[in-house]
Every structure is written in structure tokens, then in C-alpha cells.
Design an enzyme around this catalytic site. Structure first.
Site, PDB file in Angstrom:
ATOM      1  NE  ARG A 144      17.550  49.984 -41.929  1.00 13.81           N
ATOM      2  CZ  ARG A 144      17.287  50.653 -40.819  1.00 13.81           C
ATOM      3  NH1 ARG A 144      17.317  50.030 -39.669  1.00 13.81           N
ATOM      4  NH2 ARG A 144      17.009  51.929 -40.877  1.00 13.81           N
ATOM      5  CE  LYS A 166      19.238  35.844 -60.412  1.00 17.14           C
ATOM      6  NZ  LYS A 166      19.817  35.454 -61.723  1.00 17.14           N
ATOM      7  CD  GLU A 208      15.552  27.032 -64.765  1.00 21.55           C
ATOM      8  OE1 GLU A 208      16.786  26.911 -64.894  1.00 21.55           O
ATOM      9  OE2 GLU A 208      14.966  28.130 -64.900  1.00 21.55           O
ATOM     10  CE  LYS A 250      20.380  28.779 -58.596  1.00 20.36           C
ATOM     11  NZ  LYS A 250      19.054  29.232 -58.914  1.00 20.36           N
ATOM     12  CD  GLU A 260      23.099  36.960 -61.356  1.00 19.47           C
ATOM     13  OE1 GLU A 260      22.810  37.877 -62.127  1.00 19.47           O
ATOM     14  OE2 GLU A 260      22.403  35.965 -61.186  1.00 19.47           O
ATOM     15  NE  ARG A 264      32.484  38.144 -68.500  1.00 17.17           N
ATOM     16  CZ  ARG A 264      33.808  38.045 -68.543  1.00 17.17           C
ATOM     17  NH1 ARG A 264      34.414  37.928 -69.683  1.00 17.17           N
ATOM     18  NH2 ARG A 264      34.511  38.088 -67.439  1.00 17.17           N
ATOM     19  CG  ASN A 268      22.090  34.719 -66.871  1.00 20.15           C
ATOM     20  OD1 ASN A 268      21.197  34.542 -66.056  1.00 20.15           O
ATOM     21  ND2 ASN A 268      23.002  35.667 -66.734  1.00 20.15           N
ATOM     22  CG  HIS A 271      17.179  32.057 -67.972  1.00 22.88           C
ATOM     23  ND1 HIS A 271      17.696  30.785 -68.041  1.00 22.88           N
ATOM     24  CD2 HIS A 271      16.271  32.033 -66.970  1.00 22.88           C
ATOM     25  CE1 HIS A 271      17.138  30.030 -67.107  1.00 22.88           C
ATOM     26  NE2 HIS A 271      16.274  30.765 -66.439  1.00 22.88           N
ATOM     27  CG  HIS A 275      13.858  36.344 -68.321  1.00 25.72           C
ATOM     28  ND1 HIS A 275      14.948  36.743 -67.588  1.00 25.72           N
ATOM     29  CD2 HIS A 275      13.298  35.346 -67.612  1.00 25.72           C
ATOM     30  CE1 HIS A 275      15.023  36.016 -66.480  1.00 25.72           C
ATOM     31  NE2 HIS A 275      14.041  35.164 -66.478  1.00 25.72           N
ATOM     32  CG  HIS A 288      10.898  30.373 -65.617  1.00 28.89           C
ATOM     33  ND1 HIS A 288      11.331  31.572 -66.136  1.00 28.89           N
ATOM     34  CD2 HIS A 288      12.006  29.750 -65.139  1.00 28.89           C
ATOM     35  CE1 HIS A 288      12.640  31.678 -65.971  1.00 28.89           C
ATOM     36  NE2 HIS A 288      13.071  30.585 -65.364  1.00 28.89           N
TER      37      HIS A 288
HETATM   38  N1  LIG Z   1      14.961  32.921 -58.027  1.00 24.43           N
HETATM   39  C1  LIG Z   1      15.431  32.103 -58.918  1.00 24.43           C
HETATM   40  O1  LIG Z   1      16.625  31.783 -58.924  1.00 24.43           O
HETATM   41  C2  LIG Z   1      14.500  31.524 -59.953  1.00 24.43           C
HETATM   42  C3  LIG Z   1      14.960  30.508 -60.800  1.00 24.43           C
HETATM   43  C4  LIG Z   1      14.077  29.967 -61.723  1.00 24.43           C
HETATM   44  C5  LIG Z   1      12.774  30.442 -61.797  1.00 24.43           C
HETATM   45  N2  LIG Z   1      12.373  31.449 -60.983  1.00 24.43           N
HETATM   46  C6  LIG Z   1      11.002  31.961 -61.042  1.00 24.43           C
HETATM   47  O2  LIG Z   1      10.126  30.879 -60.729  1.00 24.43           O
HETATM   48  C7  LIG Z   1       8.825  31.207 -61.164  1.00 24.43           C
HETATM   49  C8  LIG Z   1       8.143  29.934 -61.616  1.00 24.43           C
HETATM   50  O3  LIG Z   1       8.161  29.017 -60.560  1.00 24.43           O
HETATM   51  P1  LIG Z   1       7.206  27.749 -60.483  1.00 24.43           P
HETATM   52  O4  LIG Z   1       7.168  27.062 -61.786  1.00 24.43           O
HETATM   53  O5  LIG Z   1       7.591  26.979 -59.282  1.00 24.43           O
HETATM   54  O6  LIG Z   1       5.784  28.439 -60.378  1.00 24.43           O
HETATM   55  P2  LIG Z   1       4.663  28.580 -59.239  1.00 24.43           P
HETATM   56  O7  LIG Z   1       5.247  28.905 -57.933  1.00 24.43           O
HETATM   57  O8  LIG Z   1       3.655  29.502 -59.780  1.00 24.43           O
HETATM   58  O9  LIG Z   1       4.025  27.128 -59.173  1.00 24.43           O
HETATM   59  C9  LIG Z   1       3.366  26.619 -60.283  1.00 24.43           C
HETATM   60  C10 LIG Z   1       1.931  26.173 -59.981  1.00 24.43           C
HETATM   61  O10 LIG Z   1       1.982  24.943 -59.277  1.00 24.43           O
HETATM   62  C11 LIG Z   1       1.180  25.011 -58.118  1.00 24.43           C
HETATM   63  N3  LIG Z   1       1.824  24.143 -57.141  1.00 24.43           N
HETATM   64  C12 LIG Z   1       2.951  24.374 -56.432  1.00 24.43           C
HETATM   65  N4  LIG Z   1       3.303  23.275 -55.758  1.00 24.43           N
HETATM   66  C13 LIG Z   1       2.382  22.330 -56.022  1.00 24.43           C
HETATM   67  C14 LIG Z   1       2.200  20.983 -55.635  1.00 24.43           C
HETATM   68  N5  LIG Z   1       3.077  20.352 -54.857  1.00 24.43           N
HETATM   69  N6  LIG Z   1       1.116  20.306 -56.097  1.00 24.43           N
HETATM   70  C15 LIG Z   1       0.226  20.918 -56.941  1.00 24.43           C
HETATM   71  N7  LIG Z   1       0.354  22.189 -57.354  1.00 24.43           N
HETATM   72  C16 LIG Z   1       1.420  22.883 -56.904  1.00 24.43           C
HETATM   73  C17 LIG Z   1       1.135  26.453 -57.747  1.00 24.43           C
HETATM   74  O11 LIG Z   1      -0.024  26.754 -57.008  1.00 24.43           O
HETATM   75  C18 LIG Z   1       1.126  27.128 -59.120  1.00 24.43           C
HETATM   76  O12 LIG Z   1      -0.177  27.189 -59.613  1.00 24.43           O
HETATM   77  C19 LIG Z   1       9.004  32.265 -62.220  1.00 24.43           C
HETATM   78  O13 LIG Z   1       8.507  33.478 -61.738  1.00 24.43           O
HETATM   79  C20 LIG Z   1      10.513  32.366 -62.398  1.00 24.43           C
HETATM   80  O14 LIG Z   1      10.938  33.665 -62.714  1.00 24.43           O
HETATM   81  C21 LIG Z   1      13.211  31.974 -60.060  1.00 24.43           C
END
Ligand SMILES: NC(=O)c1ccc[n+]([C@@H]2O[C@H](COP(=O)([O-])OP(=O)(O)OC[C@H]3O[C@@H](n4cnc5c(N)ncnc54)[C@H](O)[C@@H]3O)[C@@H](O)[C@H]2O)c1
Length: 405
Positions: A144, A166, A208, A250, A260, A264, A268, A271, A275, A288
Site C-alpha cells: 500500500r 507523477k 523540458e 518545477k 492535478e 489546466r 502540460n 505535451h 504524447h 520524449h
Molecule cells: N513523471 C514525470 O513527471 C515525467 C516527466 C517527464 C518525462 N517522463 C517520462 O520519462 C520517460 C523518458 O525518460 P528518459 O529520457 O530519462 O528515458 P530513459 O529512462 O529511458 O533513459 C534514456 C536512456 O538513457 C540511458 N541512460 C540513463 N542514464 C544514463 C547515463 N547516465 N549514461 C548513459 N546512459 C544512460 C538509459 O539506459 C536509456 O537507454 C518517458 O517515459 C516520459 O513519459 C516522466
């Protein structure tokens, strides 16, 4: 209020006398929670460990990471935890977006139970935002809800994904469909981890930051504009400032509406388009951050077409995105397919798009009457701009205007 008294054996005795309601009264249930957590930015492992310990105390740590991060940085992290006497175990998922899935979450729950992880233990999300989203969601449901901390290793995670609580995995019907709001107990961003990140992911992460600058901070815009080349060159001083400032922005924005209730949200921005673009291009083909950059261009162009812009936000955005290599998309876009894929976004956002459109730096207007033809027009203009400024964009242009555009 209950009273508590210590008994001689060190146990506690709780006395209570709750009054019964009078007939027909409606009982009101309350469950308030205030979540606060520290966000540390560092560049050394010893400091990272100190920050982790200040949050987790002597709890056992269940590290969730991906295979790439594990191979590059797993051993060093494990060694500093060992030296500090911190008990830990770890599990690595395959890298990339497909790991943000129910199947991988189930593997993690199985591993947590097999490892005897208890309520007071702490999950450590060690990786990019795929890992913090997945591990955070797993933490939100395990027993939980247990604590988790984020040790983000991508720029995107450090400037955005690791903060805000999130957490989610994807479902074939929509991205991030299965999720929760579950705040981390702490975040420790070590900018030195970014030295092994490939250039494409560094650029994508910067999108971002640029988003935050447009919606909420002219000062952050100037900082990024002044230091774009140093950011791409991974200058640690500049990165620390970039990540710390993103955290300040942020957290301020999220604090106003952490769960959220009001859909509004300026956060976002970009996005509404990003998306569906990720959906039609197959998760992972377009990163992304790249999708967000494209989404910001389309949405700013919608603002320009409506005559909303009070400053040359679009021109300056195009210039900056071109400088940091985010102007051209690497995938073909079928505009109609992308527009069709917007319906899940509409559905999740309660029937409308509620699109944040910029007016000037730091000022957005949230509108909910953007229609398909506006999106089509702005998308085609955006793709054409990419073609005009870049090489090999002809394919994009062709794809943009077919079929039925
Ligand atoms: N929760 C939120 O508020 C929020 C906000 C923005 C994005 N997201 C989500 O984030 C995701 C994308 O995140 P991301 O871009 O970090 O992707 P990811 O976690 O897949 O990382 C990208 C790639 O980089 C590699 N990697 C990570 N750290 C590394 C390092 N230090 N050196 C070398 N390689 C490394 C990983 O293995 C992966 O292949 C999406 O799913 C998106 O929806 C969430």
C-alpha cells in the site's frame, strides 16, 4: 484527541473516547497528507551517499535500475553504499520505454517480495525517468505504498521526471495510463552521471528545461540561451545551475496543484502534441524530449496563428531549438494519424485538449477550443520550418501532407 502514555515495559498505551454521532448526521472522512521532500544536486558520490542517508537513515535499500545504468554506474554506487554500511540489493530492467509496463512492474513486485523488502525499507530509482516512473509506481502499490527516492541519471529526469510524484507505466491504450501520485522521499541529482549520457539524450532532456523557461521563468530562458553550448558540452557548474533551477521552478508549479485537480496546468505545454506523437511513432523512436520540443513548436505556432503572442516567442524558440539540435524531428509524421491519436489525451483530460498556449515568456493562456484544423495547420507549418532550416527534411514534408492533409 487520544492520549498516549508509556508503560513500564517500554510499550505505549493509547486511551481514546470517540463520541458517537447524533442520528442522520453525515460523517465526514478526512485524510490529509503533506508531502515535502528535499532535492539535492551534487557532482560527487560521497556527497550523494550523505544525502541518501539523510533521507533513508538505516533502512535497507532496494535499488531499481536499468541494465545500461547498472553496467556504467552500478558497481560504483554499490561500493559507496557498502563503504557507508548501507544494506542494499538491486534489480536491473532492460533499458528503454518498453520497460515502463505492467509486466515489468510485476517482475519488480515479485523481486521485492523474494528479497524480503519490508514497509520501512526504501526503493531507490536509479536511472532515467523510465526507471523513476516505473519504480515510483511499484513503490506506490507495494504494501500500500512504501518510500522511494530518486537518483536520476538522465538530464530529462534531473530537470523534470524525478520530481513531482507523477509515477506510471504505459498501457496499449495510452501512455502513462496506469499510475499514481506518489511523492518521492527525496531526490539526489548527481550531474556527473550525465558525462556518460549520449548527446541525443542530453539534447532531448534540455527540451523540458526550455519548456519551464517559456511557461514560468524569463530568467531561466536567459540562462539557457546564454549557456546552451556549455550545457551541451556538459560543463558541471552550468549543469548544476540548470538542474537546481529546474527543481526550483518545477516544485513551485507543482506545489500549487500537486494532485492535478485543475487540469489546466501550464506544465502540460508541449505535451498535448508530444504524447500522441510518441504514440504514433512507436514509443522510443522519438525521444520524449524530442516530442516535447516538437509539441512546443506546434503549440506556439497555434498561439501565433491566433494572434496571441505578445513577444517573438516563436522566433526565439525556433532559434534556440535549432542551436541545440531539436528543431528537426527524426521520424516521419503522418498528421492525420497524430491527430487521431489525440483522442486518448482528450479522454484523460476530461473531454477537451486544454492546451496551454504561450503569450510571452512566463505567461501562458490555457484554452480548450483548439480544433483539429488548427493543429493540422500548425503541424504542417512546423514541419515545413524544419525542412526549410534543415537537411533531409523533404521526407518529413511529404509525410506531413499525406494522406488527406
Ligand atoms: N513523471 C514525470 O513527471 C515525467 C516527466 C517527464 C518525462 N517522463 C517520462 O520519462 C520517460 C523518458 O525518460 P528518459 O529520457 O530519462 O528515458 P530513459 O529512462 O529511458 O533513459 C534514456 C536512456 O538513457 C540511458 N541512460 C540513463 N542514464 C544514463 C547515463 N547516465 N549514461 C548513459 N546512459 C544512460 C538509459 O539506459 C536509456 O537507454 C518517458 O517515459 C516520459 O513519459 C516522466
Amino acid at each position: 484527541m487520544p492520549t498516549e502514555t508509556a508503560t513500564s515495559e517500554g510499550a505505549h498505551q493509547v486511551s481514546d473516547a470517540i463520541a458517537l454521532p447524533i442520528r442522520d448526521v453525515v460523517i465526514t472522512a478526512r485524510a490529509r497528507r503533506e508531502d515535502t521532500y528535499p532535492i539535492h544536486v551534487t557532482r560527487t558520490l560521497p556527497q550523494l551517499v550523505r544525502f541518501v542517508r539523510s533521507v533513508t537513515g538505516d533502512a535497507r535499500l532496494a535499488i531499481i535500475t536499468d541494465e545500461t545504468v547498472d553496467e556504467l554506474h552500478g558497481r560504483a554506487l554499490s561500493d559507496v553504499f557498502d563503504t557507508a554500511g548501507i544494506r542494499h540489493c538491486s534489480f536491473a530492467l532492460p533499458p528503454g520505454e518498453p520497460s515502463k509496463s505492467l509486466e515489468q512492474a510485476k517482475r519488480l513486485w515479485d523481486w521485492l517480495t523474494d528479497s524480503g523488502i519490508e514497509r520501512r525499507d526504501v526503493i531507490v530509482a536509479f536511472g532515467g525517468s523510465v526507471i523513476s516512473d516505473t519504480a515510483g509506481w511499484v513503490a506506490s502499490a507495494y504494501m500500500r505504498g512504501i518510500r522511494y527516492i530518486n537518483l536520476p541519471t538522465t538530464l530529462l529526469a534531473q530537470v523534470d521526471g524525478a520530481m513531482g510524484g507523477k509515477v506510471a507505466v504505459n498501457h496499449p491504450a495510452a501512455k502513462n495510463l496506469l499510475g499514481a501520485f506518489w511523492q518521492p522521499a527525496g531526490v539526489v541529482s548527481n550531474v556527473a552521471y550525465l558525462s556518460t549520457l549520449d548527446e541525443r539524450h542530453v539534447r532531448a532532456g534540455l527540451a523540458e528545461s526550455i519548456k519551464k523557461a517559456i511557461i514560468a521563468s524569463p530568467e531561466y530562458w536567459r540562462f539557457i540561451d546564454d549557456h546552451a553550448e556549455e550545457i551541451l558540452a556538459l560543463d558541471l557548474d552550468v549543469l548544476e545551475q540548470l538542474v537546481r533551477s529546474a527543481a526550483a521552478i518545477k516544485t513551485k508549479l507543482v506545489e500549487r496543484d500537486p494532485y492535478e485537480n485543475d487540469l489546466r496546468r501550464a506544465l502540460n505545454f508541449g505535451h498535448t502534441i508530444a504524447h500522441p506523437l510518441e504514440t504514433v511513432s512507436g514509443y522510443g523512436e522519438v525521444l520524449h524530449g524530442e516530442a516535447v520540443a516538437f509539441g512546443m513548436l506546434v503549440e506556439t505556432r497555434i498561439a501565433a496563428n491566433r494572434g496571441l503572442l505578445e513577444e517573438p516567442v516563436l522566433d526565439r524558440l525556433i532559434d534556440l531549438l535549432e542551436r541545440v539540435g531539436l528543431l528537426q524531428l527524426r521520424v516521419q509524421v503522418d498528421v492525420d494519424e497524430m491527430i487521431a491519436a489525440m483522442s486518448p489525451v482528450r479522454w484523460i483530460r476530461g473531454g477537451s485538449w486544454r492546451c496551454p498556449l504561450p503569450r510571452r515568456f512566463g505567461v501562458t493562456e490555457i484554452v480548450d477550443d483548439v480544433d483539429d484544423s488548427e493543429v493540422r495547420e500548425a503541424t504542417i507549418q512546423t514541419l515545413a520550418e524544419g525542412t526549410r532550416r534543415g537537411r533531409g527534411g523533404d521526407r518529413l514534408q511529404e509525410a506531413a501532407v499525406s494522406p488527406g492533409a
